[in-house]
Design an enzyme around this catalytic site. Structure first.
Site, PDB file in Angstrom:
ATOM      1  N   ASP A  38      -1.563   6.275  -5.474  1.00 20.86           N
ATOM      2  CA  ASP A  38      -1.207   5.167  -4.592  1.00 20.86           C
ATOM      3  C   ASP A  38      -1.847   3.888  -5.115  1.00 20.86           C
ATOM      4  O   ASP A  38      -3.050   3.867  -5.396  1.00 20.86           O
ATOM      5  CB  ASP A  38      -1.711   5.438  -3.168  1.00 20.86           C
ATOM      6  CG  ASP A  38      -0.591   5.600  -2.168  1.00 20.86           C
ATOM      7  OD1 ASP A  38       0.076   4.591  -1.895  1.00 20.86           O
ATOM      8  OD2 ASP A  38      -0.388   6.716  -1.670  1.00 20.86           O
ATOM      9  N   ASP A  69       2.050   0.629  -2.547  1.00 21.83           N
ATOM     10  CA  ASP A  69       1.939   0.428  -1.114  1.00 21.83           C
ATOM     11  C   ASP A  69       2.319  -0.999  -0.723  1.00 21.83           C
ATOM     12  O   ASP A  69       1.972  -1.958  -1.407  1.00 21.83           O
ATOM     13  CB  ASP A  69       0.491   0.720  -0.695  1.00 21.83           C
ATOM     14  CG  ASP A  69       0.265   0.669   0.791  1.00 21.83           C
ATOM     15  OD1 ASP A  69       0.873   1.485   1.498  1.00 21.83           O
ATOM     16  OD2 ASP A  69      -0.531  -0.179   1.240  1.00 21.83           O
TER      17      ASP A  69
END
Length: 581
Positions: free
Chosen positions: A102, A209
């Protein structure tokens, strides 16, 4: 004969998201960790996973389960060490798999050294690495934030700093101050600290993200009042798809990503226009390889802000329209798309789109597997989806909900002057809360479901039905949900020209029980007919009969039921795929 066309490796990949706190605990502290994930890599390999996506495991105070990062180059101690990540890279690569992380760079933790420097004084060199604004004052001299924007986690988006006498912006929790991408020195630090560091260690890409929030409007004006009951107003048009966003993503590629063979998938919220989404995923533009568009997965939720957890019943025709839109928007372009129905921010698909009642659970889980595996794009699975994990029991109280968003919305509702609001929000949380996807993974029927030792208290309660729904009970059952997922992933790759790369043709748009469509291979030579009963009763299928009565030699490729099939009739939550090759 199936024609083969060369495509980037990530198009036909199956990518499996691991939420590390809840996957597998290796040291019996009640918290999942990276060594635990390494111990289960063969399970993922046998499932047919090509890429593991590891949700944030970086150093963090854990205000938002690791999406508040205090050091991008360290690993949160309960997850392990940087060496453990290196071991995970090796475990994946040695099996022909890949690993993506991420990339959380819209904001940091307020405990990050960058923010500590930024808030230390107004003339600190890193002051402009975050977004600081002076107060406003009303006619009575009362201090007010710079704008009336509502946070994603309830409340406002500005927090007052006593030391420097200004407000800082945070679209999420006050623990998560937003980085200022308009600062070039900040961007360069992001590229070096958060990207090159991990790519040079062998990581194969990133799930990016909140990717369309980097560029904010810089006029910082109040949002239009659309929620008269609240002091804070939804304002996504102030920070989504801002004026410099495409410039920033092109720079990220030219300076970093283009120098590695990696994949990027962006989290693209508040962008319902296919043309605007296409701007991010055109191969020729070199920004993102693909994105998550959330229209379908957000069925039943409110506006994403004040009414997010007030459940709104939806119709199958609405789902069909959304699936069709996001299947077809790349046709005739050089763009690419994703296929998913679960992640760490949503309730479980079986409970939301099928039925988790005992008599329908297995058929629902298999139908969802068939549906997802036959759609165009790169397939993403979330941990536990492959065994049909369900939402937390409706009897669990709010105390079992650990997520910051769930609790903030519940507390806001509890303070409301409308005495019914708390019950409405709680009812919505039982269906939609992020917590449902975060309970411990169910490996077996033992105490704590094999996630951690029987004598350890897990960080989050194990599901009451773990004794019935778990890997051990399914792995050797050829008719289980897990076995069906394996079958569908094999068929998806074997017929990738239809299921991964094919075009989508929706049939019978207005039928509120049955979802049917035809997939055409990219060269037009092969077809598949997919039919899914999204209802809890038997349905006659004139569309199916009509299709099977044409001149093609339609054959059943795969179906979901354990029972004897009836042509022209589907059992509750049954799905089938017919082919004419």
């Amino acid at each position: 004969m199936i024609s083969r066309v060369s495509h980037p490796w990530w198009k036909e990949a199956t990518i499996y998201q691991v939420y590390p706190a809840s996957f597998k605990d290796s040291n019996d502290d009640g918290w999942g960790d990276i060594p635990g994930l390494v111990s289960k890599i063969d399970y993922l390999h046998d499932l047919g996973v090509d890429v593991v996506w590891l949700s944030p495991m970086f150093e963090s105070p854990q205000a938002d389960m690791g999406y508040d990062i205090s050091d991008y180059q360290k690993v949160y101690a309960r997850y392990g060490t940087v060496q453990d990540v290196d071991n995970l890279v090796e475990a994946c690569h040695s099996r022909g798999m890949k690993l993506i992380l991420d990339l959380v760079v819209n904001h940091t933790s307020k405990e990050h050294e960058w923010f500590k420097e930024s808030r230390s004084s107004r003339d600190n060199p890193k002051r402009d690495w975050y977004i600081w604004k002076p107060a406003r004052y009303d006619a009575n001299g009362n201090r007010k934030p710079p704008t009336n924007w509502r946070s994603y986690f309830a409340g406002g988006t500005w927090t007052w700093d006593e030391l420097t006498q200004e407000y800082y912006l945070h679209l999420y929790a006050s623990d998560q101050p937003d980085l200022n991408w308009d600062s070039e020195s900040c961007r360069q630090a992001i590229y070096d600290n958060t990207m090159r560091f991990w790519l040079d260690r062998g990581v194969d890409g990133f799930r990016v993200d909140t990717v369309n929030k980097y560029s904010k409007r810089t006029d910082f004006v109040d949002a239009t009042i659309t929620d008269p009951k609240s002091e804070w107003q939804p304002a996504p048009d102030m920070w989504c798809n801002g004026p410099r966003i495409h410039e920033f993503l092109k720079e990220m590629n030219s300076q970093v990503l283009d120098h590695y063979d990696v994949v990027t998938v962006g989290e693209l919220s508040n962008t319902p226009d296919p043309e605007r989404v296409l701007d991010y995923v055109k191969a020729s533009e070199r920004e993102l390889n693909m994105i998550f568009q959330f229209d379908m997965i957000r069925l039943g939720t409110g506006d994403g802000f004040g009414s997010k957890y007030v459940f709104k019943p939806w119709k199958l025709s609405e789902m069909k329209t959304l699936v069709e839109r996001w299947q077809k928007f790349i046709e005739g372009t050089d763009g690419w798309t994703t296929v998913f129905c679960e992640n760490h921010d949503n309730g479980r698909a079986v409970s939301r789109f099928g039925s988790d009642k005992p008599e329908h659970w297995e058929n629902s889980a298999k139908m969802i597997a068939l549906w997802q595996a036959t759609l165009t794009g790169t397939l993403f699975l979330y941990q536990g989806q492959e065994i049909g994990m369900t939402n937390m029991p409706a009897t669990w109280p709010i105390e079992e909900y650990k997520d910051i968003e769930s609790n903030n919305f519940y507390q806001e509702a509890a303070r409301s002057s409308d005495v019914r609001e708390k019950d409405r929000v709680m009812d919505g949380l039982r269906i939609l809360a992020r917590d449902h996807s975060r309970i411990p993974f169910q490996w077996d029927s033992s105490v704590n479901a094999g996630f951690t030792s029987p004598n350890t208290e897990p960080w989050m309660r194990v599901h009451d039905d773990a004794c019935k729904i778990n890997v051990a009970s399914q792995v050797n059952d050829r008719q289980s949900v897990l076995s069906f997922y394996k079958k569908m992933m094999t068929l998806r790759k074997r017929h990738a020209d239809i299921f991964v790369h094919g075009t989508f043709q929706l049939l019978d748009k207005i039928n509120e029980d049955v979802f049917s469509y035809i997939k055409h291979s990219a060269d037009g030579s092969r077809r598949a007919f997919v039919v899914l009963n999204f209802s809890d009763s038997r349905k006659e299928l004139p569309a199916l009969n009509e299709c099977l009565s044409d001149s093609s030699d339609w054959q059943l490729l795969v179906g979901t039921t354990r029972n004897k099939r009836e042509e022209g009739v589907l059992n509750a939550f049954e799905g089938r795929v017919y082919v004419d090759f």
